[in-house]
Design a protein around this motif. Structure first.
Motif, PDB file in Angstrom:
ATOM      1  N   PHE A  84      49.745  38.957 -29.305  1.00  0.00           N
ATOM      2  CA  PHE A  84      48.377  38.584 -28.974  1.00  0.00           C
ATOM      3  C   PHE A  84      48.172  37.069 -29.003  1.00  0.00           C
ATOM      4  CE2 PHE A  84      47.832  42.985 -29.229  1.00  0.00           C
ATOM      5  CZ  PHE A  84      46.581  43.336 -28.776  1.00  0.00           C
ATOM      6  N   ASN A  85      48.999  36.369 -29.788  1.00  0.00           N
ATOM      7  CA  ASN A  85      48.979  34.904 -29.828  1.00  0.00           C
ATOM      8  C   ASN A  85      47.561  34.356 -29.983  1.00  0.00           C
ATOM      9  OD1 ASN A  85      50.045  32.332 -29.787  1.00  0.00           O
ATOM     10  ND2 ASN A  85      49.965  32.153 -27.564  1.00  0.00           N
ATOM     11  N   SER A  86      46.881  34.870 -31.030  1.00  0.00           N
ATOM     12  CA  SER A  86      45.493  34.480 -31.259  1.00  0.00           C
ATOM     13  C   SER A  86      45.218  34.368 -32.750  1.00  0.00           C
ATOM     14  CB  SER A  86      44.556  35.529 -30.653  1.00  0.00           C
ATOM     15  OG  SER A  86      43.242  35.364 -31.126  1.00  0.00           O
ATOM     16  N   MET A  87      44.514  33.328 -33.112  1.00  0.00           N
ATOM     17  CA  MET A  87      44.092  33.156 -34.496  1.00  0.00           C
ATOM     18  C   MET A  87      43.255  34.354 -34.947  1.00  0.00           C
ATOM     19  SD  MET A  87      41.633  30.142 -36.021  1.00  0.00           S
ATOM     20  CE  MET A  87      40.234  30.548 -34.999  1.00  0.00           C
ATOM     21  N   TRP A  88      42.519  34.974 -34.019  1.00  0.00           N
ATOM     22  CA  TRP A  88      41.611  36.065 -34.346  1.00  0.00           C
ATOM     23  C   TRP A  88      42.359  37.361 -34.656  1.00  0.00           C
ATOM     24  CZ3 TRP A  88      37.658  33.771 -35.884  1.00  0.00           C
ATOM     25  CH2 TRP A  88      37.240  32.602 -35.265  1.00  0.00           C
ATOM     26  N   ILE A  89      43.617  37.422 -34.310  1.00  0.00           N
ATOM     27  CA  ILE A  89      44.470  38.560 -34.693  1.00  0.00           C
ATOM     28  C   ILE A  89      45.280  38.168 -35.929  1.00  0.00           C
ATOM     29  CG2 ILE A  89      46.343  40.087 -33.948  1.00  0.00           C
ATOM     30  CD1 ILE A  89      43.584  40.433 -32.489  1.00  0.00           C
ATOM     31  N   THR A  90      45.658  36.906 -35.997  1.00  0.00           N
ATOM     32  CA  THR A  90      46.452  36.423 -37.129  1.00  0.00           C
ATOM     33  C   THR A  90      45.681  36.548 -38.443  1.00  0.00           C
ATOM     34  OG1 THR A  90      47.613  34.884 -35.665  1.00  0.00           O
ATOM     35  CG2 THR A  90      47.732  34.434 -38.028  1.00  0.00           C
ATOM     36  N   ILE A  91      44.417  36.165 -38.461  1.00  0.00           N
ATOM     37  CA  ILE A  91      43.635  36.167 -39.696  1.00  0.00           C
ATOM     38  C   ILE A  91      43.536  37.564 -40.326  1.00  0.00           C
ATOM     39  CG2 ILE A  91      41.319  35.788 -40.675  1.00  0.00           C
ATOM     40  CD1 ILE A  91      41.171  33.309 -38.787  1.00  0.00           C
ATOM     41  N   PRO A  92      43.089  38.605 -39.597  1.00  0.00           N
ATOM     42  CA  PRO A  92      43.029  39.918 -40.251  1.00  0.00           C
ATOM     43  C   PRO A  92      44.420  40.449 -40.619  1.00  0.00           C
ATOM     44  CG  PRO A  92      42.440  40.102 -37.929  1.00  0.00           C
ATOM     45  CD  PRO A  92      42.538  38.648 -38.241  1.00  0.00           C
ATOM     46  N   SER A  93      45.432  40.079 -39.847  1.00  0.00           N
ATOM     47  CA  SER A  93      46.792  40.515 -40.173  1.00  0.00           C
ATOM     48  C   SER A  93      47.264  39.884 -41.479  1.00  0.00           C
ATOM     49  CB  SER A  93      47.751  40.168 -39.029  1.00  0.00           C
ATOM     50  OG  SER A  93      47.380  40.861 -37.860  1.00  0.00           O
ATOM     51  N   ILE A  94      46.971  38.607 -41.666  1.00  0.00           N
ATOM     52  CA  ILE A  94      47.323  37.927 -42.921  1.00  0.00           C
ATOM     53  C   ILE A  94      46.569  38.560 -44.094  1.00  0.00           C
ATOM     54  CG2 ILE A  94      47.041  35.765 -44.202  1.00  0.00           C
ATOM     55  CD1 ILE A  94      47.702  34.301 -41.562  1.00  0.00           C
ATOM     56  N   ILE A  95      45.305  38.884 -43.880  1.00  0.00           N
ATOM     57  CA  ILE A  95      44.513  39.529 -44.934  1.00  0.00           C
ATOM     58  C   ILE A  95      45.169  40.841 -45.348  1.00  0.00           C
ATOM     59  CG2 ILE A  95      42.315  40.736 -45.399  1.00  0.00           C
ATOM     60  CD1 ILE A  95      40.959  38.492 -43.700  1.00  0.00           C
ATOM     61  N   ILE A  96      45.568  41.649 -44.366  1.00  0.00           N
ATOM     62  CA  ILE A  96      46.162  42.956 -44.658  1.00  0.00           C
ATOM     63  C   ILE A  96      47.511  42.800 -45.358  1.00  0.00           C
ATOM     64  CG2 ILE A  96      47.176  45.023 -43.587  1.00  0.00           C
ATOM     65  CD1 ILE A  96      44.839  44.776 -41.479  1.00  0.00           C
ATOM     66  N   ILE A  97      48.374  41.956 -44.839  1.00  0.00           N
ATOM     67  CA  ILE A  97      49.694  41.765 -45.445  1.00  0.00           C
ATOM     68  C   ILE A  97      49.554  41.136 -46.836  1.00  0.00           C
ATOM     69  CG2 ILE A  97      51.901  40.542 -45.265  1.00  0.00           C
ATOM     70  CD1 ILE A  97      51.622  40.880 -42.168  1.00  0.00           C
ATOM     71  N   GLY A  98      48.687  40.132 -46.967  1.00  0.00           N
ATOM     72  CA  GLY A  98      48.481  39.486 -48.261  1.00  0.00           C
ATOM     73  C   GLY A  98      47.954  40.447 -49.302  1.00  0.00           C
ATOM     74  N   ARG A  99      47.011  41.284 -48.927  1.00  0.00           N
ATOM     75  CA  ARG A  99      46.467  42.280 -49.859  1.00  0.00           C
ATOM     76  C   ARG A  99      47.547  43.233 -50.325  1.00  0.00           C
ATOM     77  NH1 ARG A  99      46.246  48.008 -50.146  1.00  0.00           N
ATOM     78  NH2 ARG A  99      44.282  48.676 -51.027  1.00  0.00           N
ATOM     79  N   GLU A 100      48.418  43.646 -49.412  1.00  0.00           N
ATOM     80  CA  GLU A 100      49.495  44.569 -49.802  1.00  0.00           C
ATOM     81  C   GLU A 100      50.392  43.942 -50.863  1.00  0.00           C
ATOM     82  OE1 GLU A 100      49.475  47.665 -49.186  1.00  0.00           O
ATOM     83  OE2 GLU A 100      47.896  47.565 -47.685  1.00  0.00           O
ATOM     84  N   ILE A 101      50.675  42.653 -50.718  1.00  0.00           N
ATOM     85  CA  ILE A 101      51.506  41.961 -51.705  1.00  0.00           C
ATOM     86  C   ILE A 101      50.778  41.893 -53.052  1.00  0.00           C
ATOM     87  CG2 ILE A 101      52.551  39.732 -52.310  1.00  0.00           C
ATOM     88  CD1 ILE A 101      53.007  39.386 -49.204  1.00  0.00           C
ATOM     89  N   VAL A 102      49.510  41.508 -53.020  1.00  0.00           N
ATOM     90  CA  VAL A 102      48.731  41.383 -54.259  1.00  0.00           C
ATOM     91  C   VAL A 102      48.620  42.733 -54.973  1.00  0.00           C
ATOM     92  CG1 VAL A 102      46.400  40.920 -55.186  1.00  0.00           C
ATOM     93  CG2 VAL A 102      47.433  39.367 -53.509  1.00  0.00           C
ATOM     94  N   ILE A 103      48.267  43.777 -54.243  1.00  0.00           N
ATOM     95  CA  ILE A 103      48.054  45.084 -54.873  1.00  0.00           C
ATOM     96  C   ILE A 103      49.377  45.688 -55.341  1.00  0.00           C
ATOM     97  CG2 ILE A 103      47.195  47.441 -54.526  1.00  0.00           C
ATOM     98  CD1 ILE A 103      45.037  45.159 -54.873  1.00  0.00           C
TER      99      ILE A 103
END
Length: 185
Positions: A84-103
Motif C-alpha cells: 500500500f506504500n502509505s503512512m495511513w496503512i503503516t501507522i495502524p500496522s505498527i500499532i497492531i504489531i507493537g501491541r502484540e510485542i507488549v502484550i
C-alpha cells in the motif's frame, strides 16, 4: 507430536510459501497469497478445536500457537505496508504489531509471577483478532484503492482501535503488579 502441534508448525512452514505466493510474477498472486493466509487461519482454528476436543493440549502447543499466529500476522502486515506504500496503512500496522510485542512480554512476565490469568485473552481481544484477520484477507486480496481493499483498510483501523483498547485493559489489570516495588538482585 500431536496433530494440533503439527498443524501449528504447518502455519510457520506456510510463512515463506505465503511470502513467495504474494510476490509471484503473475496476475493470480493476490488470490494465491490470500488462499495461503486463509489456510493458515483455518489451521489455527482447527488445531485449537482438535486439541480441546481430543484432549491433546500440550505446553509446547500453548507456547507455539500464539508465536505462529503473531509471526503470520506480522509478516502479512509488513507485506501490506509495502504494497500500500502509505503512512495511513503503516501507522495502524505498527500499532497492531507493537501491541502484540507488549502484550506477549506482559503475559510472559505475569506468568513468571504466577498471575497469567489476570491477562488472559478478553472478548475485545477476540473481536480485534476477527477484524484484523478480515482486514488482512481483504487487503491481500484486493489492490490498494479498490472497494474491497478500502473495506479492509476500515477494518484495519477498527482492529487498531480495538488493539489499543484491549492493551489498555490488559495493562490496567496488570498495573498493580507492574507498579509494585520490587528490587531485582
Amino acid at each position: 507430536m500431536t496433530l494440533p502441534n503439527m498443524l501449528t508448525m504447518s502455519r510457520i512452514v506456510l510463512i515463506p510459501i505465503f511470502v513467495l505466493a504474494f510476490y509471484l510474477p503473475n496476475e493470480s498472486h493476490r488470490m494465491v497469497a490470500t488462499g495461503v493466509f486463509f489456510l493458515a487461519g483455518f489451521t489455527d482454528w482447527l488445531d485449537g478445536y482438535i486439541a480441546r476436543k481430543m484432549n491433546q493440549t500440550t505446553r509446547f502447543g500453548a507456547f507455539l500457537d500464539p508465536v505462529a499466529d503473531k509471526l503470520m500476522v506480522a509478516v502479512a502486515l509488513t507485506m501490506i505496508v509495502e504494497d500500500f506504500n502509505s503512512m495511513w496503512i503503516t501507522i495502524p500496522s505498527i500499532i497492531i504489531i507493537g501491541r502484540e510485542i507488549v502484550i506477549s512480554a506482559l503475559r510472559e512476565w505475569m506468568a513468571e509471577m504466577g498471575k497469567r490469568a489476570s491477562v488472559a485473552v478478553s472478548y475485545i481481544g477476540k473481536v480485534k483478532t476477527g477484524a484484523q484477520m478480515w482486514a488482512i484477507l481483504l487487503m491481500l486480496f484486493s489492490p490498494p484503492g479498490e472497494v474491497v481493499a478500502n473495506i479492509g483498510v476500515a477494518l484495519l483501523y477498527l482492529a487498531s482501535v480495538l488493539t489499543l483498547w484491549s492493551m489498555f485493559i490488559y495493562l490496567k489489570a496488570a498495573w498493580p503488579d507492574l507498579t509494585e516495588e520490587m528490587y531485582i538482585k
